[in-house]
Design a protein around this motif. Structure first.
Motif, mmCIF file in Angstrom:
data_model
loop_
_atom_site.group_PDB
_atom_site.id
_atom_site.type_symbol
_atom_site.label_atom_id
_atom_site.label_comp_id
_atom_site.label_asym_id
_atom_site.label_seq_id
_atom_site.Cartn_x
_atom_site.Cartn_y
_atom_site.Cartn_z
ATOM 1 N N ASP A 150 0.933 -1.166 -0.157
ATOM 2 C CA ASP A 150 -0.016 0.100 0.116
ATOM 3 C C ASP A 150 0.816 1.188 -0.047
ATOM 4 O O ASP A 150 0.548 2.320 -0.675
ATOM 5 C CB ASP A 150 -0.895 -0.052 1.187
ATOM 6 C CG ASP A 150 -1.997 -0.797 1.179
ATOM 7 O OD1 ASP A 150 -2.409 -1.551 -0.235
ATOM 8 O OD2 ASP A 150 -2.973 -1.260 2.010
ATOM 9 N N ALA A 151 1.932 1.163 0.783
ATOM 10 C CA ALA A 151 2.915 2.297 0.903
ATOM 11 C C ALA A 151 3.594 2.592 -0.629
ATOM 12 O O ALA A 151 3.771 3.651 -1.023
ATOM 13 C CB ALA A 151 3.742 2.072 2.035
ATOM 14 N N VAL A 152 3.935 1.281 -1.038
ATOM 15 C CA VAL A 152 4.594 1.731 -2.376
ATOM 16 C C VAL A 152 3.626 2.150 -3.383
ATOM 17 O O VAL A 152 4.057 2.905 -4.231
ATOM 18 C CB VAL A 152 4.897 -0.034 -2.986
ATOM 19 C CG1 VAL A 152 5.499 0.126 -4.268
ATOM 20 C CG2 VAL A 152 6.081 -0.537 -2.058
ATOM 21 N N ALA A 153 2.218 1.660 -3.452
ATOM 22 C CA ALA A 153 1.310 2.140 -4.286
ATOM 23 C C ALA A 153 1.234 3.697 -4.169
ATOM 24 O O ALA A 153 1.080 4.505 -5.174
ATOM 25 C CB ALA A 153 -0.120 1.577 -4.259
ATOM 26 N N GLU A 154 1.166 4.181 -2.787
ATOM 27 C CA GLU A 154 1.109 5.410 -2.565
ATOM 28 C C GLU A 154 2.300 6.284 -3.297
ATOM 29 O O GLU A 154 2.231 7.350 -3.827
ATOM 30 C CB GLU A 154 0.861 5.790 -0.986
ATOM 31 C CG GLU A 154 -0.478 5.400 -0.599
ATOM 32 C CD GLU A 154 -1.576 6.197 -0.934
ATOM 33 O OE1 GLU A 154 -1.178 7.320 -1.671
ATOM 34 O OE2 GLU A 154 -2.523 6.015 -0.516
ATOM 35 N N ILE A 173 3.809 -7.058 -8.856
ATOM 36 C CA ILE A 173 2.117 -6.720 -8.901
ATOM 37 C C ILE A 173 1.850 -5.226 -7.952
ATOM 38 O O ILE A 173 0.853 -5.291 -7.592
ATOM 39 C CB ILE A 173 1.613 -7.827 -8.218
ATOM 40 C CG1 ILE A 173 1.845 -8.108 -6.931
ATOM 41 C CG2 ILE A 173 1.298 -9.261 -9.146
ATOM 42 C CD1 ILE A 173 1.068 -9.060 -5.954
ATOM 43 N N THR A 174 2.886 -4.373 -8.118
ATOM 44 C CA THR A 174 2.462 -3.231 -7.494
ATOM 45 C C THR A 174 1.789 -2.448 -8.399
ATOM 46 O O THR A 174 1.793 -2.693 -9.742
ATOM 47 C CB THR A 174 3.768 -2.393 -7.175
ATOM 48 O OG1 THR A 174 4.842 -2.358 -8.353
ATOM 49 C CG2 THR A 174 4.701 -3.079 -6.342
ATOM 50 N N THR A 175 1.069 -1.255 -8.042
ATOM 51 C CA THR A 175 0.291 -0.582 -8.832
ATOM 52 C C THR A 175 0.575 1.147 -8.473
ATOM 53 O O THR A 175 1.458 1.313 -7.641
ATOM 54 C CB THR A 175 -1.221 -0.624 -8.350
ATOM 55 O OG1 THR A 175 -1.332 -0.430 -7.034
ATOM 56 C CG2 THR A 175 -1.640 -2.177 -8.649
ATOM 57 N N SER A 176 -0.198 1.923 -9.175
ATOM 58 C CA SER A 176 0.103 3.151 -9.200
ATOM 59 C C SER A 176 -1.057 3.978 -8.255
ATOM 60 O O SER A 176 -1.218 5.175 -8.497
ATOM 61 C CB SER A 176 -0.080 4.065 -10.565
ATOM 62 O OG SER A 176 -1.418 3.894 -10.974
ATOM 63 N N GLY A 177 -1.633 3.166 -7.322
ATOM 64 C CA GLY A 177 -2.690 3.813 -6.432
ATOM 65 C C GLY A 177 -3.229 2.556 -5.658
ATOM 66 O O GLY A 177 -3.304 1.597 -6.179
#
Length: 453
Positions: A150-154, A173-177
């Protein structure tokens, strides 16, 4: 498997016939004929972008891969791609080798320009091929620490907005939000095994957000593409796919002088003796990786001299677990950690390399074994059939006696020599349809679709 016969000679003959099946797997991707594309790519890498431009002018641009080459070679506007290298802190493994191949393609001169740039989020990358990319430092994170995502997505969301990204691509599987993307997202899907099995709730949530939040997808095989399409039933068209190719290090291991010297060093270091087989990927007994069919086969009296080599993370732990399942293998299982070149040599000199999984996204090791000059024995199962095509021997994943009979046949050097000759032409044709730059190019095609369609 069509026979119940466990005689080594008869089963070997039947197993040899199995390499003739599934020869329809002749394409390297769902993007159409690839040979014209490969000629342009080879000219670009060998002679530079000017040579590639000259070759491209002679081609019809109906193929989307050729169209992408034209847009980039002639410096047309393209998507601003933000790439999260979260997985690249892991220097070895199948996913790493796939991304190392993509990074190799991304090194081509003039591939990325001011009108179509790429920005790399470096989270402690250990692959030297990332050094040439324009980059920004991100917080380091264990790619298997799902509670940190979640911190990575932020963080990715802030970078995407500050840089003005059009499309976000992740090496994992990281995302941009966390809930919603900051820009269009593209998912490169290696497999759908977590969706096909019981997995931690944190991983399930992340993958659902990653798959459902992406505007475009690219799978590494037709089987995986079908899985994604079945999961995401609202997609307007089938998910495209593209096979990866073996790392050049596997083919390089076939050089006689190189292989002989380094093999002597490796075999003396780990105490290897002939004959031995390799289990290409380790996982627990009872998992979809199905190691028990190999363990049960090796307890056959005729195979009591055969060693089993296992590698990868947790190999020591798996070795102890395997001996508990198959006590007759005590002292015959060799767990080792290997570099890519050592793995290639192991594939080359093994009696055979066994891929026993009941299902895979795409059996990349089967391709790598072919490139190294070894004999791949693959389970007759989804994903592995596609990888092996017409160039690998197959066995029933539920019948250890069939596998034992086939391994016993390979102990006859006359038969194994004949078989290698039989497989050689088929393997060469299989490998010829693959190219180390093709998957990276297909990824750029999908990035453009995600950004602008």
């Amino acid at each position: 498997m069509a026979t119940d016969c466990t005689s080594p000679a008869i089963y070997a003959a039947n197993a040899t016939q199995m390499i003739c099946r599934h020869s329809s797997q002749s394409l390297a991707s769902s993007f159409g004929t690839v040979q014209p594309v490969l000629r342009v790519l080879d000219d670009w890498r060998t002679h530079g972008p000017d040579a590639a431009r000259r070759t491209l002018r002679l081609k019809s641009l109906e193929n989307p891969l050729l169209k992408e080459l034209e847009l980039r070679l002639f410096h047309q506007d393209g998507p601003r791609i933000l790439f999260d290298g979260v997985w690249l802190c892991r220097p070895v493994g199948g996913i790493t080798r796939v991304w190392n191949q993509i990074l190799r393609f991304w090194q081509l001169p003039e591939l990325f320009t001011e009108s179509s740039p790429l920005l790399f989020i470096d989270r402690g990358c250990r692959l030297v091929r990332s050094a040439h990319l324009s980059s920004v430092k991100g917080n380091k994170v264990d790619p298997l620490d799902f509670f940190a995502f979640d911190a990575v997505a932020e963080e990715n969301s802030c970078i995407a907005r500050d840089w003005g990204a059009d499309v976000f691509v992740s090496s994992w599987i990281t995302t941009s939000g966390v809930l919603h993307p900051a820009c269009s997202e593209l998912a490169l899907v290696h497999d759908c095994m977590p969706e096909r099995s019981t997995c931690p709730e944190a991983l399930k949530r992340l993958r659902q957000r990653w798959l459902h939040g992406a505007r475009a997808h690219l799978a590494v095989s037709a089987d995986t593409a079908a899985d994604v399409s079945s999961l995401l039933t609202t997609l307007p068209q089938p998910v495209p796919w593209c096979h990866t190719a073996p790392d050049p290090v596997f083919e390089y291991s076939r050089s006689y002088s190189f292989a002989k010297h380094h093999w002597q060093l490796l075999s003396s270091r780990v105490g290897l003796r002939f004959p031995f087989i390799v289990l290409s990927a380790t996982s627990g007994v009872g998992s979809y990786k199905n190691p028990e069919v190999v363990l049960d086969a090796l307890q056959t009296p005729l195979l009591q001299a055969v060693q089993l080599v296992i590698s990868g993370v947790g190999a020591e732990q798996r070795a102890n677990e395997f001996v508990q399942h198959a006590p007759a293998l005590d002292g015959r299982i060799i767990p080792i950690g290997l570099s890519n070149i050592e793995l290639a040599l192991l594939y080359r000199y093994a009696l055979a390399v066994v891929l026993p999984s009941r299902i895979e996204g795409f059996g990349l090791p089967a391709i790598e074994v072919m490139a190294a000059g070894g004999i791949p024995l693959v389970a007759d199962s989804r994903g592995l059939r596609e990888a092996g095509g017409e160039a690998a021997l197959r066995f029933c994943p539920d019948n250890s006696s069939h596998l034992a009979a086939l391994i016993t046949s390979l102990l006859d050097t006359r038969y194994s020599t004949w078989l290698k000759g039989k497989l050689l032409m088929r393997q060469q044709l299989r490998l010829k349809r693959l190219h180390p730059d093709l998957l990276g190019l297909a990824l750029l095609v999908q990035a453009r679709r995600a950004a602008f369609c």
